[in-house]
Design a protein around this motif. Structure first.
Motif, mmCIF file in Angstrom:
data_model
loop_
_atom_site.group_PDB
_atom_site.id
_atom_site.type_symbol
_atom_site.label_atom_id
_atom_site.label_comp_id
_atom_site.label_asym_id
_atom_site.label_seq_id
_atom_site.Cartn_x
_atom_site.Cartn_y
_atom_site.Cartn_z
ATOM 1 N N GLN A 1 0.827 -1.206 0.000
ATOM 2 C CA GLN A 1 0.000 0.000 0.000
ATOM 3 C C GLN A 1 0.863 1.260 0.000
ATOM 4 O OE1 GLN A 1 -1.914 -3.230 0.479
ATOM 5 N NE2 GLN A 1 -0.822 -2.719 2.315
ATOM 6 N N CYS A 2 2.156 1.087 0.098
ATOM 7 C CA CYS A 2 3.038 2.253 0.134
ATOM 8 C C CYS A 2 4.413 1.898 -0.391
ATOM 9 C CB CYS A 2 3.187 2.799 1.550
ATOM 10 S SG CYS A 2 4.432 4.098 1.666
ATOM 11 N N TYR A 3 4.750 2.448 -1.487
ATOM 12 C CA TYR A 3 6.113 2.490 -1.987
ATOM 13 C C TYR A 3 6.588 1.220 -2.678
ATOM 14 C CZ TYR A 3 10.681 4.768 -2.284
ATOM 15 O OH TYR A 3 11.834 5.354 -2.740
ATOM 16 N N GLY A 21 -5.381 11.386 2.240
ATOM 17 C CA GLY A 21 -4.059 11.898 1.912
ATOM 18 C C GLY A 21 -3.529 12.627 3.132
ATOM 19 N N ARG A 22 -2.249 12.988 3.110
ATOM 20 C CA ARG A 22 -1.585 13.491 4.314
ATOM 21 C C ARG A 22 -2.135 14.825 4.815
ATOM 22 N NH1 ARG A 22 -1.008 9.035 4.175
ATOM 23 N NH2 ARG A 22 0.767 7.853 3.418
ATOM 24 N N ILE A 23 -1.997 15.024 6.127
ATOM 25 C CA ILE A 23 -2.191 16.338 6.724
ATOM 26 C C ILE A 23 -0.841 16.724 7.327
ATOM 27 C CG2 ILE A 23 -4.655 16.577 7.162
ATOM 28 C CD1 ILE A 23 -4.357 14.957 9.659
ATOM 29 N N HIS A 45 1.967 12.462 11.614
ATOM 30 C CA HIS A 45 2.565 11.434 10.788
ATOM 31 C C HIS A 45 1.802 10.148 11.039
ATOM 32 C CE1 HIS A 45 5.970 8.553 9.774
ATOM 33 N NE2 HIS A 45 5.602 9.118 8.665
ATOM 34 N N HIS A 46 1.048 9.695 10.027
ATOM 35 C CA HIS A 46 0.183 8.521 10.192
ATOM 36 C C HIS A 46 -0.599 8.611 11.498
ATOM 37 C CE1 HIS A 46 1.976 6.981 6.656
ATOM 38 N NE2 HIS A 46 3.164 6.982 7.184
ATOM 39 N N GLY A 47 -0.434 7.579 12.341
ATOM 40 C CA GLY A 47 -1.203 7.563 13.584
ATOM 41 C C GLY A 47 -0.527 8.291 14.741
#
Ligand SMILES: Nc1nc2c(c(=O)[nH]1)N[C@H]1C(S)=C(S)[C@@H](COP(=O)(O)OP(=O)(O)OC[C@H]3O[C@@H](n4cnc5c(=O)[nH]c(N)nc54)[C@H](O)[C@@H]3O)O[C@H]1N2
Ligand SMILES: Nc1nc2c(c(=O)[nH]1)N[C@H]1C(S)=C(S)[C@@H](COP(=O)(O)OP(=O)(O)OC[C@H]3O[C@@H](n4cnc5c(=O)[nH]c(N)nc54)[C@H](O)[C@@H]3O)O[C@H]1N2
Ligand code: SF4
Ligand SMILES: [Mo]
Length: 896
Positions: A188-190, A746-748, A752-754
């Motif tokens: 799911q990432c990279y 998407g990011r805020i 950072h994540h959780g």
């Protein structure tokens, strides 16, 4: 936001008393009082007289980046953080997450000691134990399970976002003997991007958020256009990442932004394409078709440096080799259609002037049918006219055309972010990005994003401990959950989370008995988080190592206190420089996980695990470093590559391991290979960019080039070209009638994540997740800005706080992941209230190559809620108990 309306002053007043109230988190409940929030006189920092402030150079790690930091330390306590201007990517900037470092370090609710559960799971009652006892208990249980069920019944997981020991986790798993490691990013990432770029190019991908595409930091770049495809550098980059793009724009670089959300980059873009979530590959195929149809591709580059002129056997889909034409022919030489002789001819690398190869064609020869790779690609993109593409992606065909024209006026590059990694089209999108860059010749030339810069190699893949998949005992690889079907996972030595979940729930093909997890909150980051609850009940031992308790801890049996970044030593590489992250403080009994893993493997070895013994044997491990007894031993071991020791690095911190101009090389593929005298080409089997990749078929059938042993074939071959799979849940199929809106995320910038939901200053800025709703939908579903709304998918129901905005299209919603540390003790354990991962999808269809499930672009419905979830904190004064506390500064002899 409510809190935004409160003045800064009222916030400070509300929180001023906090220093007096030594609030004790529930995890302290059973700790002897002598250890609860005691505040003895702190010792002065080494080398500083009492009261004197010492400035220590270190590097942040509150996200996946490593911005340079100057930490001000007084009386052993970190009192101020500022950016280090020497750090080349952030240039002295720090972001709110980094600045929250002090709050995170001295947070009253840190995990302070190893704790073992005394109540029922979820009761949040714990007893303090020693590290010695913790490691002993875990190792004994692991060994017991290994004997009874097999090593594969032990699962070890981590977080993708930010774990500096990332590569060290599959290493630990393999050293113990289990193939089962996962992290919630990965497929799911990279991984989709690292895989496609590695397979097709043999070089790094173009993710700006993963510190690739380093040309954007080149002050003299020749770049003319930049495509930000599903990436959001202002939010996701090293601090000041938005600044790098602003600087490029100031130099005249044009930008195209492809994002359903009106992010800062979109606001400043020359063209913004607010794409319908999940349809990116359709748009990519549309771009390719236009570029091919209008003949604006770089023909010379495509002809000479991609494999598109090579012939494909139509029946087998494999590229034709010289030996297929003639048994005496070479296996590594490919074949073209020669216009002069009207026949297939083997072509020597890199080129043969005697031949006149056809780029686009279909041929029959001696009863066999052939097409060039180019023709196969052309046929694949044929349906995707601008109009068809626009219809599928909810875009304006004229805007698509305008965007392509900007891109085509290079040098330029397509930077692909994480958005496309989070749908079953993941690997296809990454293949698309390679093809788009290559068609325009945007490879290794000045101003393009695909570059192979040298590396110091002290921190391969950003990790101190390298992956060592050869440690896995013979036969164990075939047992890895999900990776036989999705063999691309082998590039990261990872299992597929959905397959792991299945095994946990059903006990098939074998049960998972022990789960060691070292990251934040799996309920905040795993797709369809709720599906894990029942599965976890079946594990005998769940251990959670983190800096503070999260929802995941509530389901665990043991909690281990991990160090915050201000307590850790690590090597950092940024462009042509190496920096040290050095511990500037240490609190309680927190431990660097790199040491913890080492001790655990050593204990397993002592208990008779032969495999673990090899991993502790310097003779056997050689340059990969046997498990270590101190951080300094490990750091010195890595630094040997630049002839330094950790102490020397600290004395010079940072070091420039290569002058920038030498580091900033172009056209690496044209460098002469000393053995052959020929250009070295790209790191692929053909040394060309493999835009038509029969390597994907070989991967599916054998696991090559990643598996160390040949594996049984996947149930079907992977496709040599990107293909578009419509989102399984979409507004036009049945599920769309019940759940008409598309949700993406998407990011805020402030989390950072959780992480960091427990930092008062950050919760003041962004207390609860915003649910972005277009005015058309707001009206239709009766919600207004500031309302709480229910969001429901087929999998669950959660809430968000509405922001009505044209920043998303009608029919599309946006919300980011969230959890509430303040409700850990309630039946929700903090993760159910307002979390998009209650809604996301972790069942098929998966991406065939790596098993990606769907985090972005799922179908939901919304309705007005009565109010906020119960018990969550939204006002600044609520956060009083979490302000940094006077804390015991514990000297740690183990830190170097
Ligand atoms: N502040 C902060 N920074 C981070 C992180 C963090 O959590 N917080 N996480 C780090 C990690 S691990 C990662 S992977 C990177 C990711 O960083 P980026 O690659 O920049 O990715 P995101 O910002 O997650 O997503 C990029 C954009 O994709 C948009 N998007 C949503 N759906 C779609 C879609 O279907 N198609 C397209 N084209 N766009 C879509 C979102 O609106 C978002 O603006 O960030 C890293 N940096
Ligand atoms: N719906 C949805 N779900 C997503 C995503 C999305 O965009 N949408 N993004 C996905 C992506 S891209 C990723 S990478 C994953 C991220 O998922 P995870 O990485 O599991 O997220 P966290 O647990 O918050 O992150 C682990 C945290 O560990 C902390 N850490 C740093 N150093 C240490 C250390 O030395 N020891 C310990 N114990 N911890 C440390 C870091 O702050 C890091 O952020 O989530 C995925 N999930
Ligand atoms: S971007 Fe922010 S959180 Fe990430 S390393 Fe830089 S300062 Fe720290
Ligand atoms: Mo990620």
């Amino acid at each position: 936001m409510d809190s935004m309306q409160l003045s800064r002053r009222s916030f400070l007043e509300a929180t001023a008393v906090a220093g007096l109230s030594a609030a004790i988190g529930r995890t302290d409940g059973l700790i002897p009082s002598a250890h609860a929030a005691a505040a003895p006189a702190p010792a002065p920092a080494a080398g500083a007289a009492a009261g004197e402030t010492k400035i220590v150079k270190t590097c942040c790690r509150a996200c996946i980046h490593n911005c340079g930091v100057l930490a001000h330390v007084r009386n052993g306590r970190v009192v101020k953080l500022e950016g280090n201007p020497e750090y080349p990517m952030s240039k002295g900037a720090l972001c709110p997450k980094g600045l929250a470092g002090i709050s995170a370090l001295y947070h009253p609710n840190r995990n302070k000691y190893p704790l073992i559960r005394v109540g029922k799971r979820g009761e949040n009652k714990w007893r303090r134990i020693s590290w010695e006892e913790a490691i002993d208990r875990i190792a004994k249980k692991m060994e017991e399970v290994r004997h009874e069920y097999g090593a594969e019944s032990v699962l070890i997981t981590t977080g993708g976002g930010g774990n500096p020991a990332f590569r060290g986790i599959p290493r630990v798993a393999n050293a113990f003997g289990t193939p089962n490691f996962y992290e919630p990013g990965c497929a799911q990432c990279y991984l989709p991007r690292t895989l496609a770029f590695d397979m097709m190019y043999g070089g790094p991908d173009t993710s700006i958020a993963d510190e690739k595409s380093r040309e954007i930091y080149n002050p003299n770049t020749k770049m003319k256009a930049l495509v930000l495809w599903g990436t959001d550098p202002s939010y996701s980059n090293p601090a000041g990442g938005g600044q790098a793009i602003v600087t490029l724009r100031a130099k005249g670089v044009k930008t195209v932004v492809i994002d359903p959300r009106f992010i800062p980059e979109a606001q400043r873009a020359d063209v913004w394409l607010p794409i319908r979530p999940g349809t990116d590959v359709a748009l990519m195929l549309g771009w390719m078709r236009y570029i091919i149809d209008q003949k604006i591709y770089d023909e010379d580059f495509v002809m000479h440096w991609t494999n598109l002129p090579y012939l494909v056997n139509v029946e087998t889909k494999m590229l034709v080799r010289a030996k297929d034409l003639d048994p005496k022919g070479d296996e590594k030489t490919y074949v073209v259609w020669d216009k002069k002789t009207k026949s297939p001819k083997a072509i020597k690398y890199p080129w043969d002037d005697a031949l006149d190869p056809e780029l686009d064609g279909e041929f029959e020869y001696q009863g066999k049918k052939y097409k060039t790779g180019f023709r196969c690609l052309k046929e694949r993109v044929e349906p995707w006219t601008l109009e068809a593409t626009a219809k599928e992606c909810w875009l304006d065909p004229k805007k698509i055309e305008e965007a392509i024209k900007i891109y085509a006026d290079g040098p330029s590059g397509v930077s692909l972010g994480v958005a496309t990694d989070q749908t079953p089209n993941s690997v296809q999108a990454a293949m698309g990005a390679v093809i788009l860059n290559a068609l325009m010749g945007n490879v290794e030339r000045p101003g393009s994003l695909m570059q192979r810069n040298p590396s110091s190699n002290v921190v391969p893949a950003g990790s101190l401990a390298t992956r060592c998949s050869y440690l896995l005992p013979e036969g164990q690889l075939t047992k890895r959950l999900g990776s036989n079907e999705h063999k691309g996972l082998i590039q990261w030595d990872a299992a597929q989370p959905s397959a792991v979940l299945d095994a946990m729930l059903t006990g098939k093909p074998y049960p998972i008995k022990v789960w060691l997890e070292r990251s934040g909150n799996k309920f905040g980051v795993n797709g369809n988080a709720g599906s894990w609850v029942k599965a976890m009940e079946k594990c005998d031992l769940i251990v959670h190592m983190y800096m503070y308790p999260t929802s995941f801890s509530m389901y665990a049996d043991m909690l281990l206190p991990a160090t915050e970044w201000l307590e850790t030593n690590m090597l950092i590489e940024s462009l042509n420089m190496v920096f040290a992250r050095q511990a500037v403080a240490h609190v309680w009994e927190t431990e660097d996980e790199t040491l913890f893993w080492s001790k655990l493997i050593k204990r397993c070895a002592a208990l008779g695990n032969e495999n673990a013994k090899r991993a502790c044997d310097p003779e056997f491990m050689k340059d990969d470093l046997a498990y270590w007894d101190s951080m300094e031993e490990l750091l010195d071991g890595r630094l040997k590559r630049i002839n330094m020791t950790w102490k020397q690095l600290l004395a010079h911190n940072p070091v420039t391991y290569m002058p920038y101009d030498k580091w900033n090389t172009y056209y690496v593929y044209l460098n002469k290979d000393p053995k052959t005298g020929l250009p070295q080409g790209f790191r692929t089997p053909s040394k060309k960019l493999e835009l038509y990749g029969d390597i994907w078929i070989t991967l599916a059938r054998t696991g090559k080039p990643y598996a160390l042993q040949p594996l049984p074939p996947a149930s079907k071959d992977y496709d040599p070209l990107p293909y578009y799979l419509e989102p399984a849940e979409n507004p036009t199929n049945e599920i769309g009638r019940e759940f008409p809106l598309i949700l993406t995320n998407g990011r805020i910038p402030v989390y950072h994540h959780g992480t960091l939901r427990n930092v008062p200053y950050l919760r003041e800025i962004y207390p609860v997740p915003e649910l972005w709703v277009n005015p058309v939908d707001a009206k239709k579903y009766g919600v207004a800005t500031g309302d709480w709304a229910w969001i429901e998918s087929k999998r669950g129901k959660t809430r968000g706080k509405v922001l009505v905005t044209e920043g998303v299209s009608a029919g599309v919603l946006y919300m980011e992941r969230f959890w509430f540390p303040e409700t850990l003790d309630t039946p929700t354990h903090g993760w159910m209230e307002a979390n998009v991962n209650v809604l996301t999808k972790n069942d098929p269809p998966f991406n065939d190559v790596v098993g990606t499930y769907t985090l972005r672009g799922i179908q939901v419905r919304i309705s007005k809620a009565e109010g906020a979830p119960e018990g969550i904190w939204t006002k600044p004064e609520d956060f009083k108990p979490w302000l940094p506390q006077p804390t015991d500064t514990t000297p740690n002899p183990k830190l170097g």
